[in-house]
Scaffold this motif. Structure first.
Motif, PDB file in Angstrom:
ATOM      1  N   LEU A  60       6.652  -5.794  -2.254  1.00  0.00           N
ATOM      2  CA  LEU A  60       7.755  -4.800  -2.592  1.00  0.00           C
ATOM      3  C   LEU A  60       7.610  -3.101  -2.511  1.00  0.00           C
ATOM      4  CD1 LEU A  60      10.633  -5.092  -4.182  1.00  0.00           C
ATOM      5  CD2 LEU A  60       9.274  -4.682  -6.385  1.00  0.00           C
ATOM      6  N   LEU A  61       8.425  -2.311  -1.301  1.00  0.00           N
ATOM      7  CA  LEU A  61       8.726  -0.771  -1.203  1.00  0.00           C
ATOM      8  C   LEU A  61       8.599  -0.349  -2.769  1.00  0.00           C
ATOM      9  CD1 LEU A  61       9.252  -0.605   2.499  1.00  0.00           C
ATOM     10  CD2 LEU A  61       6.843  -1.287   1.386  1.00  0.00           C
ATOM     11  N   VAL A  62       7.606   0.657  -3.790  1.00  0.00           N
ATOM     12  CA  VAL A  62       8.097   1.126  -5.298  1.00  0.00           C
ATOM     13  C   VAL A  62       8.262   2.484  -5.283  1.00  0.00           C
ATOM     14  CG1 VAL A  62       7.962  -1.461  -6.353  1.00  0.00           C
ATOM     15  CG2 VAL A  62       5.909   0.487  -5.848  1.00  0.00           C
ATOM     16  N   ASP A  63       7.960   2.788  -4.115  1.00  0.00           N
ATOM     17  CA  ASP A  63       7.436   4.179  -3.670  1.00  0.00           C
ATOM     18  C   ASP A  63       7.094   5.149  -2.467  1.00  0.00           C
ATOM     19  OD1 ASP A  63       8.070   7.046  -5.193  1.00  0.00           O
ATOM     20  OD2 ASP A  63       5.787   6.972  -6.530  1.00  0.00           O
ATOM     21  N   THR A  64       7.203   6.199  -2.657  1.00  0.00           N
ATOM     22  CA  THR A  64       6.626   7.375  -1.040  1.00  0.00           C
ATOM     23  C   THR A  64       5.327   7.619  -1.784  1.00  0.00           C
ATOM     24  OG1 THR A  64       8.590   6.711   0.046  1.00  0.00           O
ATOM     25  CG2 THR A  64       7.327   8.342   0.715  1.00  0.00           C
ATOM     26  N   LEU A  65       4.352   7.082  -1.162  1.00  0.00           N
ATOM     27  CA  LEU A  65       3.339   7.890  -1.277  1.00  0.00           C
ATOM     28  C   LEU A  65       2.276   9.414  -0.259  1.00  0.00           C
ATOM     29  CD1 LEU A  65       0.799   4.836  -1.865  1.00  0.00           C
ATOM     30  CD2 LEU A  65       1.619   6.422  -3.529  1.00  0.00           C
ATOM     31  N   GLY A  66       3.123   9.345   1.345  1.00  0.00           N
ATOM     32  CA  GLY A  66       2.906  10.236   1.974  1.00  0.00           C
ATOM     33  C   GLY A  66       3.367   9.502   3.268  1.00  0.00           C
ATOM     34  N   HIS A  67       3.661  11.076   4.838  1.00  0.00           N
ATOM     35  CA  HIS A  67       3.776  10.097   5.564  1.00  0.00           C
ATOM     36  C   HIS A  67       3.046  11.640   6.383  1.00  0.00           C
ATOM     37  CE1 HIS A  67       6.314  14.149   6.065  1.00  0.00           C
ATOM     38  NE2 HIS A  67       6.679  14.303   4.397  1.00  0.00           N
ATOM     39  N   GLY A  68       2.973  11.296   7.688  1.00  0.00           N
ATOM     40  CA  GLY A  68       2.564  11.375   8.969  1.00  0.00           C
ATOM     41  C   GLY A  68       3.284  11.561  10.233  1.00  0.00           C
ATOM     42  N   GLY A  69       2.838  11.295  11.264  1.00  0.00           N
ATOM     43  CA  GLY A  69       2.690  11.256  12.462  1.00  0.00           C
ATOM     44  C   GLY A  69       3.006  10.621  13.013  1.00  0.00           C
ATOM     45  N   PHE A  70       2.704   8.900  12.412  1.00  0.00           N
ATOM     46  CA  PHE A  70       2.643   7.981  12.641  1.00  0.00           C
ATOM     47  C   PHE A  70       3.752   6.706  11.904  1.00  0.00           C
ATOM     48  CE2 PHE A  70      -1.299   9.003  15.074  1.00  0.00           C
ATOM     49  CZ  PHE A  70      -0.081   8.318  16.693  1.00  0.00           C
ATOM     50  N   GLY A  71       3.936   7.384  11.140  1.00  0.00           N
ATOM     51  CA  GLY A  71       4.768   6.700   9.758  1.00  0.00           C
ATOM     52  C   GLY A  71       4.638   6.657   8.378  1.00  0.00           C
ATOM     53  N   VAL A  72       5.133   6.231   6.583  1.00  0.00           N
ATOM     54  CA  VAL A  72       5.467   6.244   6.166  1.00  0.00           C
ATOM     55  C   VAL A  72       4.035   5.867   5.472  1.00  0.00           C
ATOM     56  CG1 VAL A  72       6.620   6.330   4.156  1.00  0.00           C
ATOM     57  CG2 VAL A  72       7.343   7.080   6.125  1.00  0.00           C
ATOM     58  N   VAL A  73       3.870   6.262   4.827  1.00  0.00           N
ATOM     59  CA  VAL A  73       2.770   5.293   3.251  1.00  0.00           C
ATOM     60  C   VAL A  73       3.255   5.120   2.567  1.00  0.00           C
ATOM     61  CG1 VAL A  73       0.540   4.630   1.941  1.00  0.00           C
ATOM     62  CG2 VAL A  73       0.324   5.932   4.715  1.00  0.00           C
ATOM     63  N   TYR A  74       3.852   3.774   1.690  1.00  0.00           N
ATOM     64  CA  TYR A  74       4.397   3.380   0.545  1.00  0.00           C
ATOM     65  C   TYR A  74       3.608   2.804  -0.603  1.00  0.00           C
ATOM     66  CZ  TYR A  74       8.173   4.216   3.552  1.00  0.00           C
ATOM     67  OH  TYR A  74       9.629   4.232   4.189  1.00  0.00           O
ATOM     68  N   LYS A  75       3.462   3.560  -1.567  1.00  0.00           N
ATOM     69  CA  LYS A  75       3.068   2.189  -2.878  1.00  0.00           C
ATOM     70  C   LYS A  75       3.839   1.133  -3.330  1.00  0.00           C
ATOM     71  CE  LYS A  75       2.990   1.840  -8.341  1.00  0.00           C
ATOM     72  NZ  LYS A  75       3.337   2.317  -9.373  1.00  0.00           N
ATOM     73  N   ALA A  76       3.349  -0.145  -2.784  1.00  0.00           N
ATOM     74  CA  ALA A  76       3.855  -1.434  -2.233  1.00  0.00           C
ATOM     75  C   ALA A  76       3.354  -2.939  -3.747  1.00  0.00           C
ATOM     76  CB  ALA A  76       3.960  -1.896  -1.022  1.00  0.00           C
ATOM     77  N   LEU A  77       3.753  -3.549  -4.321  1.00  0.00           N
ATOM     78  CA  LEU A  77       3.615  -4.417  -5.037  1.00  0.00           C
ATOM     79  C   LEU A  77       3.477  -6.089  -4.022  1.00  0.00           C
ATOM     80  CD1 LEU A  77       5.382  -3.760  -8.729  1.00  0.00           C
ATOM     81  CD2 LEU A  77       3.111  -3.311  -7.670  1.00  0.00           C
ATOM     82  N   GLN A  78       2.056  -6.417  -4.055  1.00  0.00           N
ATOM     83  CA  GLN A  78       1.959  -7.537  -3.517  1.00  0.00           C
ATOM     84  C   GLN A  78       2.411  -8.725  -4.482  1.00  0.00           C
ATOM     85  OE1 GLN A  78      -1.739  -8.606  -2.659  1.00  0.00           O
ATOM     86  NE2 GLN A  78      -1.349 -10.645  -2.700  1.00  0.00           N
ATOM     87  N   LEU A  79       3.786  -9.261  -3.872  1.00  0.00           N
ATOM     88  CA  LEU A  79       4.056 -10.081  -5.980  1.00  0.00           C
ATOM     89  C   LEU A  79       4.021 -11.716  -4.517  1.00  0.00           C
ATOM     90  CD1 LEU A  79       8.281  -9.299  -4.553  1.00  0.00           C
ATOM     91  CD2 LEU A  79       6.073  -8.762  -6.598  1.00  0.00           C
ATOM     92  N   PRO A  80       3.698 -12.561  -5.937  1.00  0.00           N
ATOM     93  CA  PRO A  80       4.768 -12.677  -7.488  1.00  0.00           C
ATOM     94  C   PRO A  80       3.629 -12.050  -8.535  1.00  0.00           C
ATOM     95  CG  PRO A  80       3.553 -14.805  -7.096  1.00  0.00           C
ATOM     96  CD  PRO A  80       3.446 -14.124  -5.322  1.00  0.00           C
ATOM     97  N   ILE A  81       2.023 -11.265  -7.815  1.00  0.00           N
ATOM     98  CA  ILE A  81       1.246 -10.619  -8.930  1.00  0.00           C
ATOM     99  C   ILE A  81       1.914  -9.270  -9.321  1.00  0.00           C
ATOM    100  CG2 ILE A  81      -0.359 -12.584  -7.758  1.00  0.00           C
ATOM    101  CD1 ILE A  81      -2.257 -10.809  -6.680  1.00  0.00           C
ATOM    102  N   GLN A  82       2.225  -8.567  -8.584  1.00  0.00           N
ATOM    103  CA  GLN A  82       2.627  -7.428  -8.369  1.00  0.00           C
ATOM    104  C   GLN A  82       1.626  -6.317  -8.405  1.00  0.00           C
ATOM    105  OE1 GLN A  82       5.421  -6.251 -12.023  1.00  0.00           O
ATOM    106  NE2 GLN A  82       6.464  -7.596 -11.409  1.00  0.00           N
TER     107      GLN A  82
END
Length: 108
Positions: A60-82
């Motif tokens: 689950l994508l919950v926040d944006t951490l950064g971006h660069g030339g190839f894409g975006v890095v997200y803070k994510a939660l692995q579900l269901p354990i969060q």
């Protein structure tokens, strides 16, 4: 509901269980899920990226951490354990073949 599981929809601000799909019609149409309150409150009235609240496989994508030339890095939660993790979403279609080859060689 356990305080750890209380979430808010990044699209309509409805409350629900983190990781579950939002019940509002427009949110269901766009595949938006509830994200943790702490993450929702960081970006105020509008998420920094339309992907926030969407699931990619079990993440689950919950926040944006950064971006660069190839894409975006997200803070994510692995579900269901969060379990918090980082997930990079690549945007390879915007790159030329030589740049993609350089990126692949970087992983070897």
């Amino acid at each position: 509901m356990n305080p750890r599981t209380i979430g808010r929809c990044p699209l309509c601000d409805a409350d629900g269980q983190t990781g579950k799909p939002c019940d509002e019609r427009a949110c269901r149409k766009h595949g938006v899920h509830y994200i943790p309150l702490a993450d929702h409150d960081r970006f105020g009235t509008e998420p920094p990226d339309r992907a926030i609240g969407r699931r990619i496989a079990k993440y689950l994508l919950v926040d944006t951490l950064g971006h660069g030339g190839f894409g975006v890095v997200y803070k994510a939660l692995q579900l269901p354990i969060q379990l918090p993790t980082a997930l990079k979403r690549l945007q390879l279609e915007k790159r030329d073949p030589a740049a993609i080859e350089r990126m692949i060689r970087g992983f070897e």
